[in-house]
Each structure stands twice: as C-alpha cells, then as structure tokens.
Scaffold this motif. Structure first.
Motif, PDB file in Angstrom:
ATOM      1  N   GLN A 194      -8.327   0.916  25.204  1.00 45.02           N
ATOM      2  CA  GLN A 194      -9.435   0.948  24.247  1.00 45.02           C
ATOM      3  C   GLN A 194     -10.364   2.121  24.530  1.00 45.02           C
ATOM      4  OE1 GLN A 194     -11.141  -2.971  24.601  1.00 45.02           O
ATOM      5  NE2 GLN A 194      -9.605  -3.882  23.257  1.00 45.02           N
ATOM      6  N   PRO A 217      -4.077   0.470   5.251  1.00 47.60           N
ATOM      7  CA  PRO A 217      -4.171   1.160   3.965  1.00 47.60           C
ATOM      8  C   PRO A 217      -5.066   2.400   4.013  1.00 47.60           C
ATOM      9  CG  PRO A 217      -5.542  -0.796   3.959  1.00 47.60           C
ATOM     10  CD  PRO A 217      -4.794  -0.811   5.255  1.00 47.60           C
ATOM     11  N   ARG A 240      -0.540 -10.143  35.037  1.00 51.48           N
ATOM     12  CA  ARG A 240      -0.038  -9.773  33.726  1.00 51.48           C
ATOM     13  C   ARG A 240       0.102  -8.265  33.572  1.00 51.48           C
ATOM     14  NH1 ARG A 240      -1.572 -10.453  27.993  1.00 51.48           N
ATOM     15  NH2 ARG A 240       0.430 -10.854  26.989  1.00 51.48           N
ATOM     16  N   LEU A 292       0.829  -1.192   0.000  1.00 47.51           N
ATOM     17  CA  LEU A 292       0.000   0.000   0.000  1.00 47.51           C
ATOM     18  C   LEU A 292       0.859   1.235   0.000  1.00 47.51           C
ATOM     19  CD1 LEU A 292      -2.290  -2.026   1.740  1.00 47.51           C
ATOM     20  CD2 LEU A 292      -2.975  -0.536  -0.114  1.00 47.51           C
ATOM     21  N   TYR A 301       0.527  -4.173  23.560  1.00 49.01           N
ATOM     22  CA  TYR A 301      -0.759  -3.854  22.954  1.00 49.01           C
ATOM     23  C   TYR A 301      -0.723  -2.456  22.327  1.00 49.01           C
ATOM     24  CZ  TYR A 301      -5.797  -3.217  22.417  1.00 49.01           C
ATOM     25  OH  TYR A 301      -7.039  -2.987  21.908  1.00 49.01           O
ATOM     26  N   ARG A 327      -0.531 -15.410  30.534  1.00 47.09           N
ATOM     27  CA  ARG A 327      -1.376 -15.458  29.351  1.00 47.09           C
ATOM     28  C   ARG A 327      -1.779 -16.903  29.038  1.00 47.09           C
ATOM     29  NH1 ARG A 327      -3.387 -12.070  25.080  1.00 47.09           N
ATOM     30  NH2 ARG A 327      -4.684 -13.545  23.982  1.00 47.09           N
ATOM     31  N   GLN A 358      -9.385  -0.711  15.529  1.00 47.75           N
ATOM     32  CA  GLN A 358      -9.210  -1.175  16.911  1.00 47.75           C
ATOM     33  C   GLN A 358      -9.783  -2.583  17.074  1.00 47.75           C
ATOM     34  OE1 GLN A 358     -10.649   1.466  20.093  1.00 47.75           O
ATOM     35  NE2 GLN A 358     -11.233  -0.409  21.162  1.00 47.75           N
ATOM     36  N   ALA A 359     -10.932  -2.823  16.413  1.00 51.37           N
ATOM     37  CA  ALA A 359     -11.555  -4.140  16.550  1.00 51.37           C
ATOM     38  C   ALA A 359     -10.738  -5.223  15.866  1.00 51.37           C
ATOM     39  CB  ALA A 359     -12.965  -4.099  15.966  1.00 51.37           C
ATOM     40  N   ALA A 360      -9.856  -4.798  14.941  1.00 45.46           N
ATOM     41  CA  ALA A 360      -9.100  -5.804  14.184  1.00 45.46           C
ATOM     42  C   ALA A 360      -7.786  -6.180  14.864  1.00 45.46           C
ATOM     43  CB  ALA A 360      -8.825  -5.277  12.780  1.00 45.46           C
ATOM     44  N   VAL A 361      -7.364  -5.370  15.833  1.00 40.67           N
ATOM     45  CA  VAL A 361      -6.073  -5.651  16.466  1.00 40.67           C
ATOM     46  C   VAL A 361      -6.293  -6.516  17.708  1.00 40.67           C
ATOM     47  CG1 VAL A 361      -4.055  -4.636  17.552  1.00 40.67           C
ATOM     48  CG2 VAL A 361      -5.130  -3.492  15.616  1.00 40.67           C
ATOM     49  N   ALA A 362      -5.786  -7.720  17.651  1.00 38.48           N
ATOM     50  CA  ALA A 362      -5.937  -8.617  18.798  1.00 38.48           C
ATOM     51  C   ALA A 362      -5.070  -8.139  19.948  1.00 38.48           C
ATOM     52  CB  ALA A 362      -5.547 -10.033  18.393  1.00 38.48           C
ATOM     53  N   ILE A 363      -5.525  -8.409  21.151  1.00 37.25           N
ATOM     54  CA  ILE A 363      -4.737  -8.014  22.317  1.00 37.25           C
ATOM     55  C   ILE A 363      -3.649  -9.070  22.532  1.00 37.25           C
ATOM     56  CG2 ILE A 363      -4.826  -7.592  24.787  1.00 37.25           C
ATOM     57  CD1 ILE A 363      -7.807  -6.789  24.303  1.00 37.25           C
ATOM     58  N   PRO A 364      -2.400  -8.676  22.501  1.00 39.88           N
ATOM     59  CA  PRO A 364      -1.329  -9.683  22.607  1.00 39.88           C
ATOM     60  C   PRO A 364      -1.335 -10.352  23.988  1.00 39.88           C
ATOM     61  CG  PRO A 364      -0.454  -7.508  22.034  1.00 39.88           C
ATOM     62  CD  PRO A 364      -1.877  -7.312  22.421  1.00 39.88           C
ATOM     63  N   ARG A 366     -11.921 -10.778  18.891  1.00 41.78           N
ATOM     64  CA  ARG A 366     -10.528 -10.512  18.545  1.00 41.78           C
ATOM     65  C   ARG A 366      -9.903  -9.432  19.423  1.00 41.78           C
ATOM     66  NH1 ARG A 366      -7.070 -11.653  14.614  1.00 41.78           N
ATOM     67  NH2 ARG A 366      -5.692 -10.004  13.889  1.00 41.78           N
ATOM     68  N   ALA A 367     -10.628  -8.331  19.582  1.00 45.13           N
ATOM     69  CA  ALA A 367     -10.039  -7.219  20.330  1.00 45.13           C
ATOM     70  C   ALA A 367     -10.723  -7.055  21.679  1.00 45.13           C
ATOM     71  CB  ALA A 367     -10.157  -5.933  19.521  1.00 45.13           C
ATOM     72  N   ARG A 378      -7.438   8.219   3.917  1.00 46.34           N
ATOM     73  CA  ARG A 378      -6.969   8.432   2.553  1.00 46.34           C
ATOM     74  C   ARG A 378      -8.096   8.904   1.638  1.00 46.34           C
ATOM     75  NH1 ARG A 378      -2.078   6.915   0.460  1.00 46.34           N
ATOM     76  NH2 ARG A 378      -0.961   5.798   2.053  1.00 46.34           N
TER      77      ARG A 378
END
Lengths: 647, 312
Positions: free
Chosen positions: B278, B242, A628, A149, B230, A576, B306-312, A595-596, B292
């Motif tokens: 969050q 993108p 954690r 991109l 995170y 974890r 934000q919803a797409a990034v998983a919490i490590p 996911r989040a 863009r």
C-alpha cells in the motif's frame, strides 16, 4: 471519451439485429413502408460513415407523423395485429435517427425483445423459433456488451465471451420457461382473430375433381398431415384417409355437394374395437377434416356429414391436432335415404355412349357382379396407371377406357363411378389420401399421396369402398406411388431410394413433428389432460397458484444459490482464520478492520484504543505476520495467543 | 536463511542515507524514502512537479549521499540522441575514432523536463534505462552500475512538449510529486544554510559495496503467496475498473512487488506485508493508470481503487 457515446460498431450491430427481427415481418408490411424503413436504416448507416449530424427535431417529427398517417391509411387502424406491427416498425425506424447515446440504444434493445414476441403472433414453426432464439442470443450479447465497461473493444474474442455469457443466461432461464409453458393457464383461441388469408392457400385437395387435379398433386412433397397410431399400424392397403366426397358429375368435373351435417347415416363397426390414432393436419384452408376410413367417432372439433365425411366447424387455417378412431371393418349407411341413393345414380344427359352401353348390358347381373364386371373390364382393357395421362376429349370415359388407356387415380375412380351409375348401382367418388410414409413412430402423409377412389352402395352392406386403381395397379396401394410409376418423374423425397438426403429430411421432419405435437399441440385441452395426470384440476385454485409460483421461485433460488456457491471466496488459510477470529474478538470493542486496512495498521489502531493490551496485540500481530507473510510456522502459538485474547 | 538475508545486512548505512536526505529536503521524509526505495529496487524515478520545489536538489542529494557520479541533462526540443549518449570523433593523433561518452554514462542522471525533448531523444534515454547499456557504431557499451535515472516533468505547461506515451511511462518504476513544503519546513529551509553549499560539502554515508549489498538484499525479502494474492487482486482491480483506459501491466506488477520489497527492507523487515504494498502502490501505479475522463493520471482515483480492494 464519453462512455455514454455509442461506438459505430455497436450501432451497426443494433441495426443488424433489428433488421434480422423485422425480416420475418417483411411479407406482412406494405411495400412503401419497407422502402421507408430501408431509407431510414440507410440514412443511419450513412450518418455513421460520414460522422454527420443527426436530423433535428423539426425534420424527425414530420417523418414520424407521416409514417403514422401512412400506416393508418393502409390498415385503417393503428392497433390490430399487422397494423400494430407496421406502426411499431415505423417508429423503430424513426427512433434510430435520434439514437445518440447508450440510453437510446438500450431502449431499442428492449424494443428488439418485443419484436421477437411479435414474430410469434404470426408463426410458431420450429424454424422460426430457432431463428428467434438465435436473435435473442444476439440481442442479449449486445445488451451485455453495453453493460460491460468499455463496450465493444473490437475484439471478437471478447464478443464471443459475451455471447457465451448470454447463452448461459438463456440456459438459466430455461427451467422457468419450461414451468411457465407447462403450467401457465392457456388461453382458448388466438389472441388476435386470424385474417381470412386468401393468399396462403396451400395446394391440396380441392372441392372438385377434374382430370389432372390429382396427378398435379403427385409432384408436391409438402406434408398434408401426420399420424401416430396408438397401437399397431394397419397394413398400407387399409390406409384410406377420407376427405371430400364428389357426388355430382357434369361430364367433365366431379364436384362435392355441400356437406349437410344435420343428419348422417349410421355406422356400425365390425367385431374389432376401433383403432385409435392422433392426426395433426397442416393448415389447408378448407373446412373438412381428414380421417381414416371409416370414422368411429366424431371429435369435438367437427361433425359427421350426410356423406360420411368429417367436417370441421371452421376452416383449418392453423395446425390442428385431432384424436380420432376408426373402424377398419364397417357397415355404413345401410339405411341410406332414397334421395342420396337417387343422386348417386345421376348421369349427364349425354356423352360416353360406349361405356354407357356396355354398362347398361350388365344391369341384369346382381349388383356385386356388376362391380366385378367393371373391374374386370378395366384389367382386361390393359389400362395403365401413369403420372402423365393424355388429355381426353368430351367423352373422357370412353376415350380413357377404350382409347388412350392411360390414366391416374381420378380417371380410374371417375370412369368406374360413371359405369357403376350406368349399370344402376349407386356410386360416388371419394377424395382423400392413401398410404403414407413411416418415420419412426409416426406416419407422414404428403400431398402427393392424394388419391381418389369409389364407393358403391350395395343392399344390406351399405357403402363399400372399391378402389379401381388397386385393381389395375395394386402396387400403388400396397407399396406407394413411387413403386407404381416411373419414379424419376417424382420429386426427390417421394422416390424409393433411401439416400442420405432423404434420411436427413425424414429426421428433420421427425423433429418438426415433435415440435408440432408437444409445443404447438399443447392446447388448453392437452394442458388440462397433463395437469389432470399430475392431480391438478383447477388451474386457478389458490393451492395450484401457490405451487406454481413456488416452483418458479425454487428454480430461481436454485440457480442463484448455485451461482453464489460458485462465486464463494476460497477458504482462507489457517493463519487467516485465526486472524479473522482475532478480529471478531476485537469487534466487541467496536474495532472492525476497514476494507483495505492492512493487519499492521489495524493492530496499531487497536493498540491505540486498548493500550492495556498492547503487548498481547503486538504478539498476535507478530505471530500472524510471521505465519502468513513470513516464512510460516508458529501457528500453534498464534492460536493460543488468539484464544487467550478472549479471556 | 542464508548470509544475505535482510536481517543479516546492516541497515545503519541506509538509515544514515535517509537521515542525510531529510537534511537536504526538509519535510518530505516519505518522498525521500520512496526515492531511495526506487533506487534500491533498481527502478527509475519520475518526479512530476512545478519548478522550484527541489526536484534537482533531491537528485543531487541522492547522488552526493550515496557517493555516486551525477550528471544533469536539460532536455530541449532541439536535443539529439548524440547529445545524451555521446559521439565518436576522429582523433588525428591516434588515427582512430574515439568515443566521447555523453552525460548518460553516469551513475545518477537527472533528465530535467524530459517531455521537452523530441520522441527520438526520449526513446534513446528510455532504451538506455531499460537495457542499462548503449549501442553506438555497432559497439555496445555498458552503463555504470548502479544506474539511476531521475526524470522530471512539469505538468502545468504542456505547450511545446512531447508527453511521454504510456509505453514509456511504464519504464519508470515510480512517479512521485514533491509538492510545496509545509510552513515549518519552508521556514527552516529559509533560515538554514544554502543548499548548494551543503551539497558541495556533502559526504557519502554509504559505500558502493554496501549499496550493492542492499540492492541484492531487496531481492531476497520474502514474499508469501498470500501477499502475491493481494498484488494480483490490486492489479486485477485496475484492469476491471471502469475509470482507467488500461490496467496495470505485468511489468508494473513486478515493479510493484520489487518496490514493496525495497520498502520492507527500509523498514527493517525480512518479509513484505500488505502495508508495504500500500505504501508504494500510489507511486508505482498512478502514472500508469490514465483516467478515462481526463486522459491524465488521477491520484484520487487510484487511492479510491486501493481502498476498495480488500486484502485477501
């Protein structure tokens, strides 16, 4: 900002790559088409500079149609090898003028990959292959740029990273490429019939010999052929590479009579076993094959002529690798037929009276003594071996032997055979190469090593090689051309001093030879041999195809596995892991974290679903957050709670 | 754990502040909490909204509830930096130049319609925000502490405005929108007391010392490595996405962490958990991420990211 819009830098890069790929074709395309392409490319660049409008369809269509018609008129076909490329190039030029979006540019990139392949239809040298590899790297970089991109960001650092990525991709494709190269069934013969290319005749041996024809070649350092011996390399003075035989003399020019391959004289080897070697001929556009004197076997690719010359079935118009063997000691043509012997005695009606007279005087001697007498005459006259002999008149032999006394091998061989015939001994001139330069484990023979010598027929011994040049200038034969003449007249590579440039050139030649042997020389025949050694006899058997496809699949799987392994997420910490195991337990209640979704939000959701376990869940949440995200600790307790939750 | 850990400071005054703010701004507890968190994190606040939804009231209420000096500056296109910072005037009695401090020398400054001023005046304010001091005639003058700028922007009228460039937007820790109140809140407001009178009568519920302690306490809220992972994952996602021109800057990452700490403090926690990040992410990130496609902030894209990034 439309992400599908093309950046000007991207179009310029695309133009540059396409130009680079069309460049090797430039000599094959007609001039008018090259001009048209230059105009189309220039037009596109002008459009970028001026931000102008693209030509509309009604302008583009006639241009395209005109180019197609032009190609058809020029080549009388739109298919075929060169015609196809011309059409392809014309259409690429036209396509450029309607390349607005990324989609159009991607199409051109794929056409670029095809252009790479088309170049290999004409030429398979190592240089071109290296060039095309670089081109593939550049196109792939462009392709990566379009799929990353932001595209071209104007930063070379980014472009360099993309190029490195492209390089990694190419390296990953390497094992699959190697497998396909070795195992994919080879096709006999070229895909397209090679054109009768008159323009590309290399200098080399001709089918006639007149004064000057060999000394001219002495300046040509291009490679004639390369040889690798199976065993010990024979001494330099035995390396006579036999080519055309010149039988007929008109007083000035010796000409080859067309070789007749229906019958050939008998060849007997000596006590030693034949010497085995492989010779790789550069294309010379002549039918004859060069072979070490005297060929012990006839290869599939050729036949033995009545003049003991190996002749190919067709012109050698591409590089040809032959496996041959030779007798260094031999008796050939003891039973030579009368007609041939008679022709080997024919002299022109007149000319060279002095040589004729002197030779005729020796007719009383036995044949071997006549040979020795002529050689003694040559040394006694003080004849000189030189690169720049004077031009002799109509009595060339007399002028040379008794007058100028300076000559190159063609003078020596010609004069010797003339005098032998005058003395009544059947004799002929043999053209070919003598010697060669050792480079690692193989021998390079160059055009400058071209040589002419004589063959005389003696009763009971057959055709015997006599080299009058050797009698006069033995160093030419024993040590090579450069030691026998003043070597500043010779091209750089042929001189004696072993400087850096020469060594670098030899190293390069060694690489080229490897390429020729292992890549170009990997013919269907060699493939069969290699596979036979691996125990594969039938290329199309189900078992082989299965192993072949399986190993390609394995290659891809290994690379993919390695990549996945490298991209694996880092091993989570202990807290974890406990939390994950808690989540797995909750999955039984159809509770799966999004996911989040944060741990607290998830735990609250779980508590709402499972109110009776609220305190347990709260305790685990508190323990996890403290372990954690807090100051740590309490892992043991958390573990007990999580394990306890399952029950 | 030392004396200033969040668990040791009293959260009561802060909760009292929130309660009083919610009395003034009805039905917007989340926004008032973000505004307070922004102040606690020592950041500046940008409110982008249509006129009349209570931007000024919020700024005023914050100042009154915290007991801070308040100045409002209406930005216009003919405004000069001197109108904001102040000017030195020759005093005939003392035979010397005397500095007349401008409105910026106030603990809470409301910069109304900041995008109406010329870039020159904008940058004078933004420089003061960043440095927390003003240099005039070679003399550097400290701004009061705390120093909190609330700027407002009207998104719907862009004619005759000078939109803040990205580099200056980056200086605002948060951008919030108030939006229209819901039916019940609006009804309560219509039936209730006049806000102006309420503000005039408002009493501070927190002392300056307590506020300073709270600001100190924010910096001590614990941030674990897992949480930094995170924050980094979120920032990386904005840089690789993108949809946006630029990703979040390192300054924005620092701001995100500070805001999350303040949020955690307000929740009475002595550690930051992913939910804190969050909670403040949209307010911290949206104005910094120009889409863009539209070249404007797009909250829904930020939420999607934000919803797409998983919490490590």
């Amino acid at each position: 900002m439309n992400p599908d819009r093309l950046d000007r830098t991207q179009i310029l890069a695309l133009l540059a790559v396409l130009t680079g790929l069309l460049l090797p074709h430039a000599g094959r395309l007609p001039n008018w088409l090259l001009g048209a392409l230059a105009i189309l490319f220039g037009w596109r660049i002008w459009l970028i500079r001026t931000q102008g409008r693209m030509p509309p369809k009604w302008v583009l269509l006639p241009i395209t149609f005109g180019l197609i018609v032009g190609v058809f008129i020029e080549f009388r076909t739109l298919l075929g090898r060169t015609g196809g490329i011309a059409l392809f190039a014309a259409l690429i030029g036209a396509k450029l003028l309607e390349t607005r979006s990324r989609r159009d540019a991607l199409l051109l990139v794929y056409l670029g990959y095809f252009l790479v392949v088309t170049n290999l239809l004409f030429d398979q040298t190592m240089t071109l292959a290296a060039y095309l590899c670089a081109m593939v790297l550049i196109i792939t970089t462009l392709l990566i740029g379009w799929h990353t991109l932001g595209g071209w960001t104007g930063q070379w650092r980014v472009a360099f990273k993309q190029a490195r990525f492209a390089g990694v991709l190419m390296l990953q494709a390497l094992p699959v490429m190697a497998l396909l190269f070795v195992f994919f069934p080879r096709i006999e013969g070229p895909l397209w019939r090679l054109p009768q290319d008159r323009g590309s005749i290399r200098s080399g041996l001709a089918d006639s010999m007149s004064p000057g024809s060999f000394s001219n070649m002495s300046k040509d350092d291009s490679v004639a052929f390369r040889v690798s011996f199976e065993g010990e390399r024979p001494a330099q003075e035995l390396l006579y590479w036999r080519g055309p035989v010149f039988l007929d003399y008109d007083g000035r020019t010796w000409t080859q009579s067309p070789p007749n391959a229906t019958t050939s004289p008998r060849i007997e080897g000596g006590t030693q076993p034949p010497l085995r070697y492989a010779i790789t001929l550069e294309p010379h556009q002549r039918p004859w094959l060069l072979a070490l004197d005297m060929p012990a076997m006839v290869p599939d690719e050729g036949r033995m002529s009545d003049q003991l010359q190996l002749v190919g079935r067709r012109q050698v118009s591409k590089r040809l690798r032959l496996e041959l063997s030779a007798y260094l000691q031999y008796r050939a043509g003891v039973d030579e037929d009368e007609a041939m012997l008679a022709r080997a005695l024919v002299l022109p009606e007149e000319g060279n009276p002095r040589a004729r007279q002197q030779a005729a005087a020796w007719r009383t001697l036995p044949p071997q003594a006549r040979v020795d007498a002529v050689l003694q005459l040559f040394t006694g006259q003080g004849l000189q071996y030189t690169l720049a002999p004077p031009l002799y008149g109509s009595n060339a032999v007399d002028d040379f032997v008794y007058g100028g006394k300076q000559g190159f091998c063609e003078h020596f061989a010609g004069a010797f055979v003339f005098m032998m015939r005058a003395a009544g001994v059947p004799a002929r001139v043999v053209g070919g190469y003598q010697g060669g330069e050792e480079n690692g484990d193989y021998l390079i023979v160059r055009q400058a090593d071209a040589h002419a010598w004589a063959e005389v027929w003696l009763e009971g011994q057959g055709w015997q090689r006599v080299d009058p040049t050797f009698a006069v200038a033995p160093s030419r034969i024993e040590e090579g051309l450069a030691s026998a003449v003043n070597d500043s007249d010779l091209p750089y590579l042929l001189r004696l001093d072993n400087n850096l440039v020469k060594r670098a050139q030899l190293a390069l030649d060694s690489m080229v030879n490897g390429w020729n042997q292992w890549v170009i020389g990997y013919t269907p025949e060699r493939q069969r041999q290699v596979l036979k050694r691996l125990g594969i006899t039938d290329l199309l058997s189900g078992k082989f195809v299965a192993v072949f496809l399986g190993s390609i699949g394995l290659c891809i799987a290994l690379i993919a596995g390695w990549l996945l392994w490298r991209m694996r997420p880092p091993k989570p910490d202990a807290a974890r892991q406990l939390w994950d195991s808690f989540c797995r337990r909750l999955a039984a209640y159809d509770l799966v974290p999004a996911r989040a979704e944060g741990p607290r939000d998830f735990a609250h959701r779980a508590m709402a679903r499972l109110p009776h376990r609220k305190t347990e869940i709260q305790a685990i949440l508190d323990g996890y957050l403290a372990a954690r995200y807090g100051s740590g600790g309490g892992l043991e307790q958390l573990k007990q709670r999580v394990v306890g939750f399952g029950r | 754990m030392n004396a200033a850990t969040p668990s040791r400071i009293s959260l009561a005054p802060l909760h009292a502040v929130l309660a009083q703010l919610d009395d003034f701004i009805l039905g917007k507890p989340r926004e008032t909490r973000l505004a307070l968190a922004c102040l606690l994190a020592r950041g500046h606040l940008l409110i982008e909204d249509v006129p009349g939804v209570g931007k000024t009231t919020l700024a005023h209420a914050l100042a009154a509830t915290l007991g801070l000096a308040f100045q409002r500056v209406q930005f216009t296109s003919d405004m000069l930096p001197a109108d904001l910072i102040g000017v030195s005037i020759y005093d005939r009695d003392s035979h010397a130049f005397r500095f007349h401090a401008g409105p910026v020398f106030s603990q809470v400054v409301l910069a109304d319609e900041i995008n109406r001023a010329t870039p020159k005046t904008q940058s004078a304010l933004l420089e003061a925000m960043e440095e927390r001091q003003v240099t005039l005639d070679g003399e550097t003058r400290e701004l009061p502490d705390p120093f909190f700028v609330i700027a407002t922007q009207n998104p719907s009228s862009q004619i005759g405005t000078f939109p803040l460039p990205e580099s200056q937007l980056d200086r605002f820790l948060m951008r919030i929108t108030l939006g229209y109140p819901d039916v019940a809140a609006e009804r309560a407001m219509l039936l209730g007391e006049d806000r102006r009178e309420m503000l005039r009568d408002a009493k501070p519920v927190i002392s300056l010392a307590e506020l300073a302690d709270s600001q100190h306490a924010v910096r001590r809220v614990h941030v674990a490595p897992a949480l930094v992972d995170y924050v980094q994952a979120l920032c990386r996602a904005t840089r690789e996405a993108p949809d946006f021109h630029n990703g979040l800057s390192p300054r924005a990452a620092l701001g995100l962490l500070a805001a999350a700490r303040a949020w955690a403090l307000l929740a009475g926690r002595d550690m930051v958990i992913p939910e804190d990040v969050q909670a403040v992410f949209a307010a911290v990130a949206t104005h910094r991420l120009l889409a863009r496609a539209s070249n404007r902030p797009q909250p829904e894209l930020v939420a999607k990211l934000q919803a797409a990034v998983a919490i490590p």
